[in-house]
Design an enzyme around this catalytic site. Structure first.
Site, PDB file in Angstrom:
ATOM      1  N   HIS A 154     -13.136   5.705  -3.415  1.00 30.17           N
ATOM      2  CA  HIS A 154     -12.116   4.879  -2.781  1.00 30.17           C
ATOM      3  C   HIS A 154     -12.285   3.386  -3.093  1.00 30.17           C
ATOM      4  O   HIS A 154     -11.303   2.652  -3.177  1.00 30.17           O
ATOM      5  CB  HIS A 154     -12.125   5.128  -1.272  1.00 30.17           C
ATOM      6  CG  HIS A 154     -10.828   4.799  -0.621  1.00 30.17           C
ATOM      7  ND1 HIS A 154      -9.614   5.166  -1.153  1.00 30.17           N
ATOM      8  CD2 HIS A 154     -10.538   4.089   0.510  1.00 30.17           C
ATOM      9  CE1 HIS A 154      -8.648   4.723  -0.380  1.00 30.17           C
ATOM     10  NE2 HIS A 154      -9.176   4.054   0.630  1.00 30.17           N
TER      11      HIS A 154
ATOM     12  N   CYS B  84      -3.919   7.231  -1.640  1.00 23.46           N
ATOM     13  CA  CYS B  84      -5.217   7.307  -2.322  1.00 23.46           C
ATOM     14  C   CYS B  84      -6.321   7.816  -1.406  1.00 23.46           C
ATOM     15  O   CYS B  84      -7.291   8.418  -1.880  1.00 23.46           O
ATOM     16  CB  CYS B  84      -5.599   5.952  -2.885  1.00 23.46           C
ATOM     17  SG  CYS B  84      -4.206   5.060  -3.539  1.00 23.46           S
TER      18      CYS B  84
ATOM     19  N   GLU C 257      -0.104   1.780   9.213  1.00 20.19           N
ATOM     20  CA  GLU C 257      -1.357   2.193   9.845  1.00 20.19           C
ATOM     21  C   GLU C 257      -1.062   2.555  11.296  1.00 20.19           C
ATOM     22  O   GLU C 257      -0.170   1.970  11.904  1.00 20.19           O
ATOM     23  CB  GLU C 257      -2.428   1.087   9.845  1.00 20.19           C
ATOM     24  CG  GLU C 257      -2.884   0.647   8.469  1.00 20.19           C
ATOM     25  CD  GLU C 257      -1.933  -0.352   7.850  1.00 20.19           C
ATOM     26  OE1 GLU C 257      -1.270  -1.092   8.605  1.00 20.19           O
ATOM     27  OE2 GLU C 257      -1.829  -0.385   6.608  1.00 20.19           O
TER      28      GLU C 257
ATOM     29  N   TYR D  24      -9.300   0.655  -5.136  1.00 21.95           N
ATOM     30  CA  TYR D  24      -8.728  -0.639  -4.750  1.00 21.95           C
ATOM     31  C   TYR D  24      -8.226  -1.469  -5.929  1.00 21.95           C
ATOM     32  O   TYR D  24      -7.769  -2.598  -5.736  1.00 21.95           O
ATOM     33  CB  TYR D  24      -9.712  -1.407  -3.850  1.00 21.95           C
ATOM     34  CG  TYR D  24      -9.464  -1.043  -2.404  1.00 21.95           C
ATOM     35  CD1 TYR D  24      -9.644   0.266  -1.965  1.00 21.95           C
ATOM     36  CD2 TYR D  24      -8.990  -1.967  -1.493  1.00 21.95           C
ATOM     37  CE1 TYR D  24      -9.359   0.629  -0.666  1.00 21.95           C
ATOM     38  CE2 TYR D  24      -8.706  -1.610  -0.188  1.00 21.95           C
ATOM     39  CZ  TYR D  24      -8.892  -0.310   0.220  1.00 21.95           C
ATOM     40  OH  TYR D  24      -8.599   0.049   1.514  1.00 21.95           O
TER      41      TYR D  24
ATOM     42  N   THR E  91      -4.022   4.897   7.527  1.00 25.67           N
ATOM     43  CA  THR E  91      -3.001   4.584   6.528  1.00 25.67           C
ATOM     44  C   THR E  91      -2.089   5.786   6.296  1.00 25.67           C
ATOM     45  O   THR E  91      -2.571   6.880   5.984  1.00 25.67           O
ATOM     46  CB  THR E  91      -3.691   4.197   5.203  1.00 25.67           C
ATOM     47  OG1 THR E  91      -4.372   2.967   5.404  1.00 25.67           O
ATOM     48  CG2 THR E  91      -2.699   4.045   4.064  1.00 25.67           C
TER      49      THR E  91
ATOM     50  N   CYS F  26      -5.617  -0.784  -6.910  1.00 25.38           N
ATOM     51  CA  CYS F  26      -4.216  -0.857  -6.452  1.00 25.38           C
ATOM     52  C   CYS F  26      -3.821  -2.307  -6.213  1.00 25.38           C
ATOM     53  O   CYS F  26      -2.697  -2.714  -6.469  1.00 25.38           O
ATOM     54  CB  CYS F  26      -4.019  -0.049  -5.177  1.00 25.38           C
ATOM     55  SG  CYS F  26      -4.894  -0.734  -3.749  1.00 25.38           S
TER      56      CYS F  26
ATOM     57  N   CYS G 102       0.856  -1.183   0.000  1.00 26.51           N
ATOM     58  CA  CYS G 102       0.000   0.000   0.000  1.00 26.51           C
ATOM     59  C   CYS G 102       0.897   1.239   0.000  1.00 26.51           C
ATOM     60  O   CYS G 102       1.709   1.419   0.897  1.00 26.51           O
ATOM     61  CB  CYS G 102      -0.883  -0.021   1.246  1.00 26.51           C
ATOM     62  SG  CYS G 102      -1.696   1.545   1.575  1.00 26.51           S
TER      63      CYS G 102
ATOM     64  N   GLU H  58      -6.557  -5.498   4.539  1.00 28.20           N
ATOM     65  CA  GLU H  58      -6.976  -4.181   4.043  1.00 28.20           C
ATOM     66  C   GLU H  58      -7.955  -4.355   2.877  1.00 28.20           C
ATOM     67  O   GLU H  58      -8.906  -3.583   2.733  1.00 28.20           O
ATOM     68  CB  GLU H  58      -5.759  -3.370   3.604  1.00 28.20           C
ATOM     69  CG  GLU H  58      -6.121  -1.937   3.237  1.00 28.20           C
ATOM     70  CD  GLU H  58      -4.888  -1.071   3.050  1.00 28.20           C
ATOM     71  OE1 GLU H  58      -3.920  -1.553   2.437  1.00 28.20           O
ATOM     72  OE2 GLU H  58      -4.901   0.070   3.514  1.00 28.20           O
TER      73      GLU H  58
HETATM   74  C1  LIG Z   1      -5.200  -1.909   6.686  1.00 28.83           C
HETATM   75  C2  LIG Z   1      -6.318  -0.910   6.837  1.00 28.83           C
HETATM   76  C3  LIG Z   1      -6.122   0.399   6.438  1.00 28.83           C
HETATM   77  C4  LIG Z   1      -7.117   1.357   6.614  1.00 28.83           C
HETATM   78  N1  LIG Z   1      -6.883   2.666   6.280  1.00 28.83           N
HETATM   79  C5  LIG Z   1      -7.792   3.620   6.600  1.00 28.83           C
HETATM   80  C6  LIG Z   1      -7.526   5.000   6.383  1.00 28.83           C
HETATM   81  O1  LIG Z   1      -6.474   5.387   5.881  1.00 28.83           O
HETATM   82  N2  LIG Z   1      -8.442   5.909   6.737  1.00 28.83           N
HETATM   83  C7  LIG Z   1      -9.616   5.535   7.305  1.00 28.83           C
HETATM   84  O2  LIG Z   1     -10.399   6.419   7.626  1.00 28.83           O
HETATM   85  N3  LIG Z   1      -9.912   4.249   7.539  1.00 28.83           N
HETATM   86  C8  LIG Z   1      -9.030   3.278   7.201  1.00 28.83           C
HETATM   87  N4  LIG Z   1      -9.330   1.951   7.427  1.00 28.83           N
HETATM   88  C9  LIG Z   1     -10.554   1.636   8.134  1.00 28.83           C
HETATM   89  C10 LIG Z   1     -11.630   0.876   7.393  1.00 28.83           C
HETATM   90  O3  LIG Z   1     -12.413   1.740   6.623  1.00 28.83           O
HETATM   91  C11 LIG Z   1     -12.421   0.101   8.451  1.00 28.83           C
HETATM   92  O4  LIG Z   1     -11.601  -0.965   8.882  1.00 28.83           O
HETATM   93  C12 LIG Z   1     -13.748  -0.403   7.968  1.00 28.83           C
HETATM   94  O5  LIG Z   1     -14.627   0.647   7.713  1.00 28.83           O
HETATM   95  C13 LIG Z   1     -14.379  -1.365   8.991  1.00 28.83           C
HETATM   96  O6  LIG Z   1     -14.439  -0.766  10.245  1.00 28.83           O
HETATM   97  P1  LIG Z   1     -13.833  -1.535  11.520  1.00 28.83           P
HETATM   98  O7  LIG Z   1     -12.471  -1.968  11.197  1.00 28.83           O
HETATM   99  O8  LIG Z   1     -14.053  -0.666  12.680  1.00 28.83           O
HETATM  100  O9  LIG Z   1     -14.678  -2.863  11.630  1.00 28.83           O
HETATM  101  P2  LIG Z   1     -16.064  -3.075  12.361  1.00 28.83           P
HETATM  102  O10 LIG Z   1     -16.909  -1.866  12.174  1.00 28.83           O
HETATM  103  O11 LIG Z   1     -15.836  -3.530  13.734  1.00 28.83           O
HETATM  104  O12 LIG Z   1     -16.673  -4.244  11.489  1.00 28.83           O
HETATM  105  C14 LIG Z   1     -16.476  -5.625  11.788  1.00 28.83           C
HETATM  106  C15 LIG Z   1     -17.683  -6.406  11.277  1.00 28.83           C
HETATM  107  O13 LIG Z   1     -18.863  -5.943  11.929  1.00 28.83           O
HETATM  108  C16 LIG Z   1     -19.840  -5.547  10.981  1.00 28.83           C
HETATM  109  N5  LIG Z   1     -20.545  -4.375  11.526  1.00 28.83           N
HETATM  110  C17 LIG Z   1     -20.002  -3.256  12.074  1.00 28.83           C
HETATM  111  N6  LIG Z   1     -20.963  -2.406  12.471  1.00 28.83           N
HETATM  112  C18 LIG Z   1     -22.135  -2.972  12.175  1.00 28.83           C
HETATM  113  C19 LIG Z   1     -23.499  -2.582  12.329  1.00 28.83           C
HETATM  114  N7  LIG Z   1     -23.834  -1.420  12.903  1.00 28.83           N
HETATM  115  N8  LIG Z   1     -24.465  -3.423  11.862  1.00 28.83           N
HETATM  116  C20 LIG Z   1     -24.131  -4.590  11.289  1.00 28.83           C
HETATM  117  N9  LIG Z   1     -22.863  -5.022  11.121  1.00 28.83           N
HETATM  118  C21 LIG Z   1     -21.878  -4.237  11.561  1.00 28.83           C
HETATM  119  C22 LIG Z   1     -19.060  -5.217   9.708  1.00 28.83           C
HETATM  120  O14 LIG Z   1     -19.848  -5.359   8.536  1.00 28.83           O
HETATM  121  C23 LIG Z   1     -17.927  -6.226   9.772  1.00 28.83           C
HETATM  122  O15 LIG Z   1     -18.337  -7.454   9.241  1.00 28.83           O
HETATM  123  C24 LIG Z   1      -8.355   0.970   7.190  1.00 28.83           C
HETATM  124  C25 LIG Z   1      -8.559  -0.368   7.560  1.00 28.83           C
HETATM  125  C26 LIG Z   1      -7.560  -1.293   7.396  1.00 28.83           C
HETATM  126  C27 LIG Z   1      -7.810  -2.722   7.840  1.00 28.83           C
HETATM  127  S1  SF4 Z   2      -6.186   2.444  -2.488  1.00 26.76           S
HETATM  128 FE1  SF4 Z   2      -4.714   0.817  -2.118  1.00 26.76          FE
HETATM  129  S2  SF4 Z   2      -2.654   1.705  -2.180  1.00 26.76           S
HETATM  130 FE2  SF4 Z   2      -4.143   3.352  -2.088  1.00 26.76          FE
HETATM  131  S3  SF4 Z   2      -4.217   3.863   0.066  1.00 26.76           S
HETATM  132 FE3  SF4 Z   2      -5.896   2.397  -0.292  1.00 26.76          FE
HETATM  133  S4  SF4 Z   2      -5.046   0.336   0.031  1.00 26.76           S
HETATM  134 FE4  SF4 Z   2      -3.316   1.812  -0.062  1.00 26.76          FE
END
Ligand SMILES: Cc1cc2nc3c(=O)[nH]c(=O)nc-3n(C[C@H](O)[C@H](O)[C@H](O)COP(=O)(O)OP(=O)(O)OC[C@H]3O[C@@H](n4cnc5c(N)ncnc54)[C@H](O)[C@@H]3O)c2cc1C
Ligand code: SF4
Length: 539
Positions: free
Chosen positions: A326, A138, A291, A330, A225, A332, A134, A480
């Site tokens: 966004h 983006c 992250e 992906y 990220t 990417c 990553c 991710e």
């Molecule tokens: C490697 C990585 C990089 C990331 N980078 C960024 C970033 O740069 N900026 C950023 O803003 N975010 C970033 N994210 C965050 C990403 O958008 C979230 O991980 C994603 O939105 C899920 O939220 P959570 O991880 O809190 O999971 P959770 O919300 O805990 O979700 C876990 C499970 O529960 C379910 N769930 C959650 N809430 C509910 C509900 N109310 N009703 C029913 N089901 C539910 C979901 O569908 C999922 O199956 C990143 C995540 C990862 C893993």
């Molecule tokens: S789109 Fe892909 S490379 Fe770009 S920030 Fe997200 S995961 Fe990283």
């Protein structure tokens, strides 16, 4: 008259140079430490621009002195540096901005056509190929593009001046060629409750005070990220908000080294290998993702960097537009997929079985899955349409489909890569043993593959597969892919909303000769309107 982008860039750089040397030292401003007098152009310039900032970063229970020199952090910085170097080497990563009149890095460009969106995707695939991880920029690019239209439409309704402020911010970051992080995801606490219903109001980022100079925000942003590698970070809400959530309806830009920000670095599988000697066990020693949990304690945002304040009904618009951009960003992952397919083919070759039919078939399947992701993403961009503010937005349905495929196909591609690689991908001894006077020769004897293949090369490619499917870069390639830009269910909800079942039932009924049970409306709307449109009109 300035003939070219490079003439204009030279002139702007000259003005900025004079400003920094003669004027800025006399000003008592709260500008970020990124205001170094050297203009960022190359990856190396970028790396230097990150030095000597006063970031508060916890890693392994200690404060990090200089993240640039930390062996666990540096690979993620190298990945962002490649986004600068690509722009120096190839046109693909630059664009002409009509906002500044400059040639700017594509990550800072506001899409002025569907072709601009397509080029974003091409750049993302190329960078995925070059880094195998990553490259972190983006989220910021998609935040800028979604804020262009959202601030415009908030102003239209509320007579505010967010769009003008936002454009000033864009001008600044384009001129200075800075990295923008996008902070949307809050920790969220109890997922069944909204921001105002949580026991602890800080579980969603909110405004805690304001004065004539600006606002103060507290809370946290999770999984951020590239936040430590950014110069500026844009804070945005993460869920649909109600009137009770007004304090949480906030968008603003802060320098990454703003007072009151604390980062706690995220661990990645096998991350400490980068602190060991050698480069084989890393798998991909040069590049990695990043992250961190970002905590905000009364962080000040001056009014000119506030792009939403209380207009809760626009939170969902911003989130939907951001995720639309966004989720097709992906693609990417297809660049990473290309690397993994290449690694699997190399192992098969080193093992002496490159032409065996099931290996070729597995490589074909991996390619098919990878290109299916790319097809949906790039088609989403080609179907891009103009918004009222003038920015282009890609097609939402195909963006959802792209991201939904991403939540599955990299796992299957990884499974096939591990199948082809053999068990050594997880039982390979360390580089230290490989270099040992007694163990080393034994490994060279028994880990041999096809005649003529260097055993070290075989080890290196196996480690790369481990890195991408189980190690550091599996964070980016697998988990991710699952959760970044929203977990799978978030895409299914959006697909369901847009699938136009009534319209499709009418198509079937018409061909089946049913004339007395046609549902209304029978005309294409939403997704199909975009599919069949022939003119570049605002939809
Ligand atoms: C490697 C990585 C990089 C990331 N980078 C960024 C970033 O740069 N900026 C950023 O803003 N975010 C970033 N994210 C965050 C990403 O958008 C979230 O991980 C994603 O939105 C899920 O939220 P959570 O991880 O809190 O999971 P959770 O919300 O805990 O979700 C876990 C499970 O529960 C379910 N769930 C959650 N809430 C509910 C509900 N109310 N009703 C029913 N089901 C539910 C979901 O569908 C999922 O199956 C990143 C995540 C990862 C893993
Ligand atoms: S789109 Fe892909 S490379 Fe770009 S920030 Fe997200 S995961 Fe990283």
């Amino acid at each position: 008259m300035l003939e070219s982008d490079s003439d204009r860039n030279l002139l702007v750089n000259f003005y900025l140079y004079c400003f920094r040397i003669f004027i800025q030292p006399r000003m008592n401003t709260n500008m970020a430490n990124v205001e170094k007098f050297k203009i960022i152009r190359t990856g190396e310039d970028y790396i230097q621009s990150l030095r000597e900032r006063d970031l508060k970063i916890y890693l392994f229970g200690e404060l990090v002195k200089e993240p640039v020199d930390h062996p666990m952090i540096r690979p993620s910085i190298n990945a962002v540096a490649e986004t600068y170097d690509l722009a120096v080497r190839e046109e693909l990563a630059s664009a002409h901005s009509s906002i500044t009149g400059l040639k700017v890095n594509r990550f800072l460009h506001i899409a002025e056509s569907a072709q601009d969106l397509v080029l974003q995707n091409k750049m993302q695939r190329k960078l995925g190929q070059n880094t195998g991880t990553c490259f972190q920029r983006c989220v910021g690019m998609d935040a800028l593009n979604s804020l262009h239209s959202t601030t415009f439409e908030i102003d239209e309704k509320h007579k505010t001046n967010y769009h003008k402020r936002f454009l000033e911010f864009v001008k600044m970051v384009q001129k200075e060629n800075l990295v923008i992080g996008g902070a949307m995801t809050d920790p969220k606490g109890d997922r069944s409750k909204g921001p105002a219903e949580q026991d602890d109001p800080d579980l969603f980022t909110r405004v805690v005070a304001k004065d004539d100079k600006g606002i103060y925000v507290s809370g946290a942003k999770a999984h951020q990220t590239g936040c430590i590698n950014s110069h500026w970070i844009i804070l945005m809400p993460t869920v649909r908000l109600t009137e009770n959530d007004k304090d949480w309806a906030v968008v603003g830009a802060i320098p990454a080294d703003a007072k009151g920000v604390t980062y706690i670095y995220g661990r990645q599988s096998c991350d400490t290998r980068s602190m060991e000697e050698g480069t084989i066990d890393d798998g991909n020693a040069k590049y990695g993702g990043q992250e961190a949990l970002m905590i905000l304690d009364k962080v000040f945002i001056p009014w000119d960097k506030v792009f939403m304040h209380g207009e809760y009904e626009f939170a969902s618009m911003l989130i939907e537009r951001f995720t639309c951009y966004h989720r097709r960003s992906y693609v990417c992952k297809t660049g990473l997929g290309d690397v993994l397919i290449g690694a699997a083919a190399t192992v098969a070759d080193y093992n002496g079985i490159p032409n065996v039919s099931h290996i070729k078939d597995k490589l074909t399947e991996m390619t098919h899955l990878n290109e299916t992701i790319f097809a949906a993403g790039i088609a989403s961009s080609y179907l891009g349409h103009k918004m009222k503010s003038g920015v282009y937005l890609n097609d939402d349905m195909l963006a959802q489909v792209c991201k939904h495929n991403v939540t599955r196909f990299p796992y299957e591609i990884s499974r096939l890569a591990q199948d082809i690689a053999g068990g050594l991908v997880v039982t390979l001894p360390s580089e230290k043993d490989f270099r040992h006077p007694v163990a080393g020769p034994l490994l060279k004897k028994y880990l041999v593959g096809r005649k003529g293949v260097d055993v070290e090369n075989r080890m290196r490619v196996l480690r790369l597969i481990e890195n991408m499917t189980l190690g550091r870069n599996a964070v980016g390639y697998l988990t991710e892919s699952m959760h970044g830009a929203g977990s799978p269910q978030a895409q299914r909800i959006q697909i369901q909303r847009q699938m136009q079942i009534g319209y499709k039932k009418n198509l079937a009924k018409k061909l089946a000769g049913i004339t007395n049970d046609i549902e209304k409306p029978n005309e294409p709307s939403g997704y199909f309107n975009r599919v069949f449109k022939t003119k570049d009109s605002v939809l």
